[in-house]
Motif scaffolding. Structure first.
Motif, PDB file in Angstrom:
ATOM      1  N   LEU A  42     -28.461 -19.523  12.979  1.00 45.71           N
ATOM      2  CA  LEU A  42     -27.997 -18.916  11.728  1.00 45.71           C
ATOM      3  C   LEU A  42     -29.026 -17.949  11.165  1.00 45.71           C
ATOM      4  CD1 LEU A  42     -26.374 -22.033  10.019  1.00 45.71           C
ATOM      5  CD2 LEU A  42     -25.187 -20.043  10.960  1.00 45.71           C
ATOM      6  N   THR A  43     -30.298 -18.326  11.256  1.00 48.95           N
ATOM      7  CA  THR A  43     -31.368 -17.457  10.760  1.00 48.95           C
ATOM      8  C   THR A  43     -31.425 -16.161  11.557  1.00 48.95           C
ATOM      9  OG1 THR A  43     -32.642 -19.396  10.082  1.00 48.95           O
ATOM     10  CG2 THR A  43     -33.847 -17.321  10.297  1.00 48.95           C
ATOM     11  N   ILE A  44     -31.356 -16.273  12.875  1.00 47.06           N
ATOM     12  CA  ILE A  44     -31.387 -15.089  13.735  1.00 47.06           C
ATOM     13  C   ILE A  44     -30.206 -14.180  13.429  1.00 47.06           C
ATOM     14  CG2 ILE A  44     -31.130 -14.329  16.128  1.00 47.06           C
ATOM     15  CD1 ILE A  44     -32.779 -16.877  16.884  1.00 47.06           C
ATOM     16  N   ASN A  45     -29.025 -14.758  13.278  1.00 51.01           N
ATOM     17  CA  ASN A  45     -27.837 -13.961  12.969  1.00 51.01           C
ATOM     18  C   ASN A  45     -27.959 -13.278  11.606  1.00 51.01           C
ATOM     19  OD1 ASN A  45     -26.668 -14.603  15.394  1.00 51.01           O
ATOM     20  ND2 ASN A  45     -25.446 -16.280  14.570  1.00 51.01           N
ATOM     21  N   ALA A  46     -28.530 -13.963  10.626  1.00 51.80           N
ATOM     22  CA  ALA A  46     -28.708 -13.370   9.294  1.00 51.80           C
ATOM     23  C   ALA A  46     -29.704 -12.213   9.345  1.00 51.80           C
ATOM     24  CB  ALA A  46     -29.179 -14.433   8.307  1.00 51.80           C
ATOM     25  N   ILE A  47     -30.788 -12.386  10.091  1.00 54.59           N
ATOM     26  CA  ILE A  47     -31.790 -11.323  10.210  1.00 54.59           C
ATOM     27  C   ILE A  47     -31.186 -10.112  10.909  1.00 54.59           C
ATOM     28  CG2 ILE A  47     -33.959 -10.679  11.345  1.00 54.59           C
ATOM     29  CD1 ILE A  47     -34.937 -13.542  10.776  1.00 54.59           C
ATOM     30  N   LYS A  48     -30.425 -10.353  11.972  1.00 52.47           N
ATOM     31  CA  LYS A  48     -29.796  -9.243  12.690  1.00 52.47           C
ATOM     32  C   LYS A  48     -28.783  -8.516  11.807  1.00 52.47           C
ATOM     33  CE  LYS A  48     -30.482 -10.934  17.377  1.00 52.47           C
ATOM     34  NZ  LYS A  48     -29.823 -11.417  18.603  1.00 52.47           N
ATOM     35  N   ALA A  49     -28.028  -9.256  11.014  1.00 50.92           N
ATOM     36  CA  ALA A  49     -27.060  -8.634  10.107  1.00 50.92           C
ATOM     37  C   ALA A  49     -27.774  -7.775   9.068  1.00 50.92           C
ATOM     38  CB  ALA A  49     -26.214  -9.701   9.424  1.00 50.92           C
ATOM     39  N   GLU A  50     -28.880  -8.260   8.551  1.00 48.42           N
ATOM     40  CA  GLU A  50     -29.658  -7.484   7.584  1.00 48.42           C
ATOM     41  C   GLU A  50     -30.207  -6.213   8.222  1.00 48.42           C
ATOM     42  OE1 GLU A  50     -31.518  -6.456   3.981  1.00 48.42           O
ATOM     43  OE2 GLU A  50     -29.928  -7.890   4.416  1.00 48.42           O
ATOM     44  N   MET A  51     -30.632  -6.296   9.473  1.00 48.66           N
ATOM     45  CA  MET A  51     -31.144  -5.120  10.167  1.00 48.66           C
ATOM     46  C   MET A  51     -30.040  -4.090  10.389  1.00 48.66           C
ATOM     47  SD  MET A  51     -33.837  -6.912  12.783  1.00 48.66           S
ATOM     48  CE  MET A  51     -34.040  -5.455  13.762  1.00 48.66           C
ATOM     49  N   VAL A  52     -28.839  -4.529  10.700  1.00 50.28           N
ATOM     50  CA  VAL A  52     -27.707  -3.614  10.851  1.00 50.28           C
ATOM     51  C   VAL A  52     -27.406  -2.931   9.520  1.00 50.28           C
ATOM     52  CG1 VAL A  52     -25.217  -3.519  11.272  1.00 50.28           C
ATOM     53  CG2 VAL A  52     -26.688  -4.792  12.819  1.00 50.28           C
ATOM     54  N   HIS A  53     -27.478  -3.690   8.444  1.00 48.96           N
ATOM     55  CA  HIS A  53     -27.241  -3.126   7.107  1.00 48.96           C
ATOM     56  C   HIS A  53     -28.299  -2.065   6.775  1.00 48.96           C
ATOM     57  CE1 HIS A  53     -26.057  -2.917   2.932  1.00 48.96           C
ATOM     58  NE2 HIS A  53     -27.300  -3.192   2.573  1.00 48.96           N
ATOM     59  N   ILE A  54     -29.542  -2.354   7.078  1.00 52.58           N
ATOM     60  CA  ILE A  54     -30.630  -1.403   6.821  1.00 52.58           C
ATOM     61  C   ILE A  54     -30.433  -0.146   7.669  1.00 52.58           C
ATOM     62  CG2 ILE A  54     -33.107  -1.020   7.151  1.00 52.58           C
ATOM     63  CD1 ILE A  54     -33.505  -3.948   6.296  1.00 52.58           C
ATOM     64  N   GLU A  55     -30.058  -0.312   8.931  1.00 54.18           N
ATOM     65  CA  GLU A  55     -29.793   0.849   9.794  1.00 54.18           C
ATOM     66  C   GLU A  55     -28.699   1.732   9.192  1.00 54.18           C
ATOM     67  OE1 GLU A  55     -30.739   2.500  12.600  1.00 54.18           O
ATOM     68  OE2 GLU A  55     -32.549   1.309  12.400  1.00 54.18           O
ATOM     69  N   GLY A  56     -27.652   1.115   8.672  1.00 57.15           N
ATOM     70  CA  GLY A  56     -26.582   1.862   8.038  1.00 57.15           C
ATOM     71  C   GLY A  56     -27.080   2.664   6.847  1.00 57.15           C
ATOM     72  N   GLN A  57     -27.928   2.033   6.040  1.00 54.93           N
ATOM     73  CA  GLN A  57     -28.486   2.739   4.881  1.00 54.93           C
ATOM     74  C   GLN A  57     -29.373   3.901   5.319  1.00 54.93           C
ATOM     75  OE1 GLN A  57     -30.413  -0.330   2.591  1.00 54.93           O
ATOM     76  NE2 GLN A  57     -28.581  -0.651   1.334  1.00 54.93           N
ATOM     77  N   LEU A  58     -30.164   3.687   6.358  1.00 60.17           N
ATOM     78  CA  LEU A  58     -31.029   4.759   6.838  1.00 60.17           C
ATOM     79  C   LEU A  58     -30.215   5.900   7.419  1.00 60.17           C
ATOM     80  CD1 LEU A  58     -33.906   2.702   8.521  1.00 60.17           C
ATOM     81  CD2 LEU A  58     -34.104   4.186   6.521  1.00 60.17           C
ATOM     82  N   ASN A  59     -29.137   5.598   8.129  1.00 62.80           N
ATOM     83  CA  ASN A  59     -28.289   6.644   8.698  1.00 62.80           C
ATOM     84  C   ASN A  59     -27.598   7.460   7.608  1.00 62.80           C
ATOM     85  OD1 ASN A  59     -28.951   6.071  11.332  1.00 62.80           O
ATOM     86  ND2 ASN A  59     -27.252   4.651  11.609  1.00 62.80           N
ATOM     87  N   ARG A  60     -27.218   6.823   6.512  1.00 64.44           N
ATOM     88  CA  ARG A  60     -26.590   7.545   5.415  1.00 64.44           C
ATOM     89  C   ARG A  60     -27.564   8.479   4.724  1.00 64.44           C
ATOM     90  NH1 ARG A  60     -23.777   2.954   2.021  1.00 64.44           N
ATOM     91  NH2 ARG A  60     -25.591   1.931   2.846  1.00 64.44           N
ATOM     92  N   ARG A  61     -28.843   8.155   4.775  1.00 63.55           N
ATOM     93  CA  ARG A  61     -29.855   8.984   4.090  1.00 63.55           C
ATOM     94  C   ARG A  61     -30.221  10.214   4.913  1.00 63.55           C
ATOM     95  NH1 ARG A  61     -32.416   7.777  -0.140  1.00 63.55           N
ATOM     96  NH2 ARG A  61     -31.914   5.897  -1.247  1.00 63.55           N
ATOM     97  N   LYS A  62     -29.841  10.252   6.175  1.00 68.10           N
ATOM     98  CA  LYS A  62     -30.200  11.410   7.018  1.00 68.10           C
ATOM     99  C   LYS A  62     -29.355  12.602   6.701  1.00 68.10           C
ATOM    100  CE  LYS A  62     -32.040   8.847  10.870  1.00 68.10           C
ATOM    101  NZ  LYS A  62     -31.909   8.518  12.278  1.00 68.10           N
TER     102      LYS A  62
END
Length: 62
Positions: A42-62
């Motif tokens: 569960l922890t690994i899945n939560a961390i990976k989900a947060e990383m996907v969310h951060i990637e999305g935010q970074l892509n929107r800022r480009k």
């Protein structure tokens, strides 16, 4: 009044630092196939989900 910090980092830099921190956390979790507990999974899945969310935010800022 609230004065802005003089040495504040940009939001993109903050997101990149957060992503690096999450990557380091993933490396510290000892995830071997067949030897992970349900909490580790569960922890690994939560961390990976947060990383996907951060990637999305970074892509929107480009």
């Amino acid at each position: 009044m609230n004065n802005p910090l003089q040495n504040s980092t940009s939001w993109s830099d903050t997101l990149k630092i957060r992503k690096d921190h999450l990557n380091a956390l993933l490396k510290t979790i000892d995830a071997r196939p067949g030897k992970t507990s349900q909490i580790q999974t569960l922890t690994i899945n939560a961390i990976k989900a947060e990383m996907v969310h951060i990637e999305g935010q970074l892509n929107r800022r480009k």
